[in-house]
Design an enzyme around this catalytic site. Structure first.
Site, PDB file in Angstrom:
ATOM      1  N   GLN A 104     -41.352  79.333  19.120  1.00 48.70           N
ATOM      2  CA  GLN A 104     -40.294  80.102  18.576  1.00 48.70           C
ATOM      3  C   GLN A 104     -39.910  81.305  19.817  1.00 48.70           C
ATOM      4  OE1 GLN A 104     -41.283  81.075  14.373  1.00 48.70           O
ATOM      5  NE2 GLN A 104     -43.408  80.800  15.163  1.00 48.70           N
ATOM      6  N   ASN A 105     -40.521  81.191  20.711  1.00 49.95           N
ATOM      7  CA  ASN A 105     -40.222  82.414  21.810  1.00 49.95           C
ATOM      8  C   ASN A 105     -39.078  81.966  22.631  1.00 49.95           C
ATOM      9  OD1 ASN A 105     -42.592  83.362  20.432  1.00 49.95           O
ATOM     10  ND2 ASN A 105     -43.890  82.791  22.131  1.00 49.95           N
ATOM     11  N   ASP A 107     -38.879  83.504  25.570  1.00 50.72           N
ATOM     12  CA  ASP A 107     -39.329  83.765  27.038  1.00 50.72           C
ATOM     13  C   ASP A 107     -39.549  82.517  27.646  1.00 50.72           C
ATOM     14  OD1 ASP A 107     -42.127  84.988  25.457  1.00 50.72           O
ATOM     15  OD2 ASP A 107     -42.081  83.442  26.590  1.00 50.72           O
ATOM     16  N   HIS A 122     -35.706  78.291  19.189  1.00 51.14           N
ATOM     17  CA  HIS A 122     -34.832  79.308  19.041  1.00 51.14           C
ATOM     18  C   HIS A 122     -34.168  79.660  20.198  1.00 51.14           C
ATOM     19  CE1 HIS A 122     -37.714  80.668  15.547  1.00 51.14           C
ATOM     20  NE2 HIS A 122     -36.770  79.655  15.022  1.00 51.14           N
ATOM     21  N   CYS A 133     -16.423  79.311  22.277  1.00 49.13           N
ATOM     22  CA  CYS A 133     -16.317  78.187  22.744  1.00 49.13           C
ATOM     23  C   CYS A 133     -17.611  77.325  23.462  1.00 49.13           C
ATOM     24  CB  CYS A 133     -15.299  77.795  24.060  1.00 49.13           C
ATOM     25  SG  CYS A 133     -15.774  78.695  25.569  1.00 49.13           S
ATOM     26  N   SER A 194     -46.319  84.645  12.548  1.00 46.57           N
ATOM     27  CA  SER A 194     -46.586  85.059  11.218  1.00 46.57           C
ATOM     28  C   SER A 194     -46.289  84.181  10.114  1.00 46.57           C
ATOM     29  CB  SER A 194     -45.745  86.447  10.951  1.00 46.57           C
ATOM     30  OG  SER A 194     -44.442  85.940  11.274  1.00 46.57           O
ATOM     31  N   PRO A 219     -54.898  87.274  15.437  1.00 45.16           N
ATOM     32  CA  PRO A 219     -55.740  88.429  15.054  1.00 45.16           C
ATOM     33  C   PRO A 219     -55.856  88.722  13.550  1.00 45.16           C
ATOM     34  CG  PRO A 219     -54.274  89.251  16.791  1.00 45.16           C
ATOM     35  CD  PRO A 219     -53.631  87.942  16.253  1.00 45.16           C
TER      36      PRO A 219
HETATM   37  C1  BV8 Z   1     -31.396  79.231   9.515  1.00 50.11           C
HETATM   38  C2  BV8 Z   1     -34.198  84.047  18.285  1.00 50.11           C
HETATM   39  C3  BV8 Z   1     -29.489  78.481   8.024  1.00 50.11           C
HETATM   40  C4  BV8 Z   1     -33.164  85.454  18.290  1.00 50.11           C
HETATM   41  C5  BV8 Z   1     -35.309  84.256  16.222  1.00 50.11           C
HETATM   42  C6  BV8 Z   1     -35.031  83.821   2.877  1.00 50.11           C
HETATM   43  C7  BV8 Z   1     -36.216  83.137   2.785  1.00 50.11           C
HETATM   44  C8  BV8 Z   1     -36.542  82.161   3.631  1.00 50.11           C
HETATM   45  C9  BV8 Z   1     -35.550  82.009   4.623  1.00 50.11           C
HETATM   46  C10 BV8 Z   1     -34.396  82.822   4.476  1.00 50.11           C
HETATM   47  C11 BV8 Z   1     -34.239  83.625   3.857  1.00 50.11           C
HETATM   48  N1  BV8 Z   1     -33.198  84.375   4.308  1.00 50.11           N
HETATM   49  C12 BV8 Z   1     -32.518  83.951   5.426  1.00 50.11           C
HETATM   50  C13 BV8 Z   1     -33.491  82.989   5.725  1.00 50.11           C
HETATM   51  C14 BV8 Z   1     -33.561  82.213   6.867  1.00 50.11           C
HETATM   52  C15 BV8 Z   1     -34.139  82.618   8.177  1.00 50.11           C
HETATM   53  C16 BV8 Z   1     -35.344  83.264   7.958  1.00 50.11           C
HETATM   54  O1  BV8 Z   1     -36.303  82.411   8.130  1.00 50.11           O
HETATM   55  N2  BV8 Z   1     -35.293  84.576   7.647  1.00 50.11           N
HETATM   56  C17 BV8 Z   1     -36.893  85.291   7.479  1.00 50.11           C
HETATM   57  C18 BV8 Z   1     -36.932  86.338   8.141  1.00 50.11           C
HETATM   58  C19 BV8 Z   1     -37.096  85.245   6.021  1.00 50.11           C
HETATM   59  N3  BV8 Z   1     -33.829  81.766   9.239  1.00 50.11           N
HETATM   60  C20 BV8 Z   1     -32.908  81.601   9.927  1.00 50.11           C
HETATM   61  O2  BV8 Z   1     -31.853  82.401   9.607  1.00 50.11           O
HETATM   62  C21 BV8 Z   1     -32.740  80.466  10.747  1.00 50.11           C
HETATM   63  N4  BV8 Z   1     -31.541  79.841  10.588  1.00 50.11           N
HETATM   64  O3  BV8 Z   1     -32.025  79.117   8.650  1.00 50.11           O
HETATM   65  O4  BV8 Z   1     -30.132  78.748   9.424  1.00 50.11           O
HETATM   66  C22 BV8 Z   1     -28.763  77.649   8.115  1.00 50.11           C
HETATM   67  C23 BV8 Z   1     -28.656  76.215   7.519  1.00 50.11           C
HETATM   68  C24 BV8 Z   1     -27.693  75.398   7.635  1.00 50.11           C
HETATM   69  C25 BV8 Z   1     -26.436  75.788   8.357  1.00 50.11           C
HETATM   70  C26 BV8 Z   1     -26.455  76.848   8.983  1.00 50.11           C
HETATM   71  C27 BV8 Z   1     -27.422  77.816   9.013  1.00 50.11           C
HETATM   72  C28 BV8 Z   1     -32.871  81.020  12.231  1.00 50.11           C
HETATM   73  C29 BV8 Z   1     -34.192  81.652  12.458  1.00 50.11           C
HETATM   74  C30 BV8 Z   1     -34.175  81.897  14.047  1.00 50.11           C
HETATM   75  C31 BV8 Z   1     -33.876  83.243  14.363  1.00 50.11           C
HETATM   76  N5  BV8 Z   1     -34.120  83.584  15.683  1.00 50.11           N
HETATM   77  N6  BV8 Z   1     -35.406  84.340  17.611  1.00 50.11           N
HETATM   78  C32 BV8 Z   1     -34.179  86.515  19.265  1.00 50.11           C
HETATM   79  O5  BV8 Z   1     -35.472  86.484  19.791  1.00 50.11           O
HETATM   80  O6  BV8 Z   1     -33.515  87.535  19.401  1.00 50.11           O
HETATM   81  S1  BV8 Z   1     -36.697  84.291  15.301  1.00 50.11           S
HETATM   82  C33 BV8 Z   1     -37.641  85.431  15.874  1.00 50.11           C
HETATM   83  O7  BV8 Z   1     -38.509  85.968  14.862  1.00 50.11           O
HETATM   84  C34 BV8 Z   1     -38.667  84.841  16.888  1.00 50.11           C
HETATM   85  O8  BV8 Z   1     -38.080  83.759  17.707  1.00 50.11           O
HETATM   86  C35 BV8 Z   1     -39.642  84.392  15.917  1.00 50.11           C
HETATM   87  O9  BV8 Z   1     -39.459  83.071  15.536  1.00 50.11           O
HETATM   88  C36 BV8 Z   1     -39.606  85.376  14.725  1.00 50.11           C
HETATM   89  C37 BV8 Z   1     -40.737  86.256  14.725  1.00 50.11           C
HETATM   90  O10 BV8 Z   1     -41.680  85.277  14.389  1.00 50.11           O
HETATM   91  P1  BV8 Z   1     -43.004  85.352  15.110  1.00 50.11           P
HETATM   92  O11 BV8 Z   1     -42.843  84.481  16.246  1.00 50.11           O
HETATM   93  O12 BV8 Z   1     -44.136  84.837  14.544  1.00 50.11           O
HETATM   94  O13 BV8 Z   1     -43.526  86.580  15.578  1.00 50.11           O
HETATM   95  P2  BV8 Z   1     -43.775  87.753  14.609  1.00 50.11           P
HETATM   96  O14 BV8 Z   1     -43.416  89.218  15.282  1.00 50.11           O
HETATM   97  O15 BV8 Z   1     -43.119  87.400  13.220  1.00 50.11           O
HETATM   98  O16 BV8 Z   1     -45.517  87.579  14.536  1.00 50.11           O
HETATM   99  C38 BV8 Z   1     -46.070  87.864  15.550  1.00 50.11           C
HETATM  100  C39 BV8 Z   1     -47.604  87.319  15.101  1.00 50.11           C
HETATM  101  O17 BV8 Z   1     -48.270  87.205  16.169  1.00 50.11           O
HETATM  102  C40 BV8 Z   1     -48.229  87.952  14.054  1.00 50.11           C
HETATM  103  O18 BV8 Z   1     -48.675  87.256  13.049  1.00 50.11           O
HETATM  104  C41 BV8 Z   1     -49.333  88.697  14.781  1.00 50.11           C
HETATM  105  O19 BV8 Z   1     -50.480  88.873  14.109  1.00 50.11           O
HETATM  106  C42 BV8 Z   1     -49.716  87.868  15.727  1.00 50.11           C
HETATM  107  N7  BV8 Z   1     -50.167  88.452  17.098  1.00 50.11           N
HETATM  108  C43 BV8 Z   1     -50.213  89.520  17.508  1.00 50.11           C
HETATM  109  N8  BV8 Z   1     -50.980  89.706  18.825  1.00 50.11           N
HETATM  110  C44 BV8 Z   1     -51.348  88.647  19.117  1.00 50.11           C
HETATM  111  C45 BV8 Z   1     -50.974  87.688  17.929  1.00 50.11           C
HETATM  112  N9  BV8 Z   1     -51.368  86.554  17.906  1.00 50.11           N
HETATM  113  C46 BV8 Z   1     -52.271  85.986  18.891  1.00 50.11           C
HETATM  114  N10 BV8 Z   1     -52.607  86.734  20.060  1.00 50.11           N
HETATM  115  C47 BV8 Z   1     -52.299  88.247  20.161  1.00 50.11           C
HETATM  116  N11 BV8 Z   1     -52.516  88.938  20.866  1.00 50.11           N
HETATM  117 ZN    ZN Z   2     -15.097  80.745  25.396  1.00 47.98          ZN
END
Ligand code: BV8
Ligand code: ZN
Length: 253
Positions: A104-105, A107, A122, A133, A194, A219
């Site tokens: 999902q990252n 980077d 992503h 475009c 998460s 963690p």
């Molecule tokens: C879509 C790129 C529709 C950009 C990202 C309500 C309910 C359910 C879903 C939705 C809703 N409302 C809206 C939605 C859909 C929405 C969604 O899921 N929202 C969530 C917040 C509820 N999803 C979307 O919008 C997706 N598109 O649904 O389109 C559609 C359908 C048809 C036609 C048209 C449209 C698009 C989702 C992608 C968004 N872009 N990233 C950018 O980076 O700037 S998401 C972004 O956030 C990241 O890529 C990542 O995926 C997400 C964060 O999640 P994690 O990677 O898990 O990171 P997080 O910080 O959450 O957690 C970190 C974890 O690491 C923790 O668990 C922590 O404990 C752990 N950790 C910490 N330290 C360590 C560790 N683990 C191991 N070792 C360590 N040292």
């Molecule tokens: Zn253009």
């Protein structure tokens, strides 16, 4: 993290034909890249990433969103190095018959750690395209420091990073590869996510429904707890290298 659970996980990997691996921001945390859950570092802490990573956020203040991405690009490219967790995943891939890495990252730390064929659900922060475009835009050095995003040379639209914003569709290629791997794998190794963002968070459920064993490395206990078969609690930079050691020891037996 007790040795028994590490050994159990290593045995699952050793017996697997196909391991699918889903990573999230947590795998890059020990490289110094803030996860979405943690408050963004510095002055970004007062902004909600979900608001910035959206068409509405970009339309409302393209300069603010551009600066946010340029800062994240600089920290990912200039300051961050792959950590032991990224390296361990590349080493596990070399020790199992088939390994599909889905992230999902945005980077490129998995690639810099030696992982190949990484599926970016992503997108990637190092690539740019026109918001209108969709033409690819090759970023020039002075544009990295600019206050506003560049304009597309062809249609004049604003240039944006080639990442998937909230509300946007995920790219077809990575989605198809991820769905195929999740339905086909014997083990789904989830690292540092998460499990909140969909549709990516669906993958461990899909794997579990298709009979795979789900191992979660984190963690903290998270949203995937109800379908996790083996929870390895700890930072990925510590847990994954121990998993590689145990797997190598099994192969020597
Ligand atoms: C879509 C790129 C529709 C950009 C990202 C309500 C309910 C359910 C879903 C939705 C809703 N409302 C809206 C939605 C859909 C929405 C969604 O899921 N929202 C969530 C917040 C509820 N999803 C979307 O919008 C997706 N598109 O649904 O389109 C559609 C359908 C048809 C036609 C048209 C449209 C698009 C989702 C992608 C968004 N872009 N990233 C950018 O980076 O700037 S998401 C972004 O956030 C990241 O890529 C990542 O995926 C997400 C964060 O999640 P994690 O990677 O898990 O990171 P997080 O910080 O959450 O957690 C970190 C974890 O690491 C923790 O668990 C922590 O404990 C752990 N950790 C910490 N330290 C360590 C560790 N683990 C191991 N070792 C360590 N040292
Ligand atoms: Zn253009």
């Amino acid at each position: 993290m007790n040795a028994e659970k590490i050994l159990q996980a290593a045995r699952l990997l050793a017996d697997a034909r196909h391991v699918a691996c889903l990573t999230g921001a947590g795998v890059s945390a020990e490289s110094g890249i803030a996860t979405f859950r943690d408050a963004q570092t510095g002055h970004w802490s007062r902004f909600d990433p979900q608001a910035l990573a959206s068409q509405a956020g970009f339309a409302a203040d393209p300069g603010l969103v551009w600066r946010w991405y340029m800062d994240r690009l600089e920290s990912a490219r200039e300051r961050a190095e792959p950590n032991a967790g990224h390296v361990a995943l590349a080493e596990i891939a070399a020790r199992v018959p088939r390994f599909t890495l889905i992230t999902q990252n945005v980077d490129d730390l998995h690639e810099r750690a030696g992982s190949t064929n990484v599926h970016h659900l992503h997108g990637s922060i190092g690539r740019f395209r026109c918001n209108e475009c969709e033409r690819e835009h090759v970023l020039r050095a002075e544009e990295r420091r600019a206050e506003m995003p560049p304009q597309c040379a062809v249609c004049g639209g604003l240039v944006r990073p080639d990442v998937v914003w909230f509300g946007e569709m995920l790219p077809r290629g990575p989605i198809e590869a991820a769905w195929e791997a999740a339905t086909e794998c014997d083990v789904m190794l989830v690292v540092g996510t998460s499990g909140i963002v969909y549709p990516a968070a669906q993958l461990p459920y899909l794997a579990s429904e298709n009979g795979a064993t789900v191992i979660d490395v984190n963690p903290e206990i998270g949203a995937l707890a109800d379908i996790t078969d083996l929870f390895l609690q700890g930072p990925s930079g510590e847990v994954l290298p121990r998993l590689v050691q145990a797997l190598s020891a099994l192969h020597k037996e």
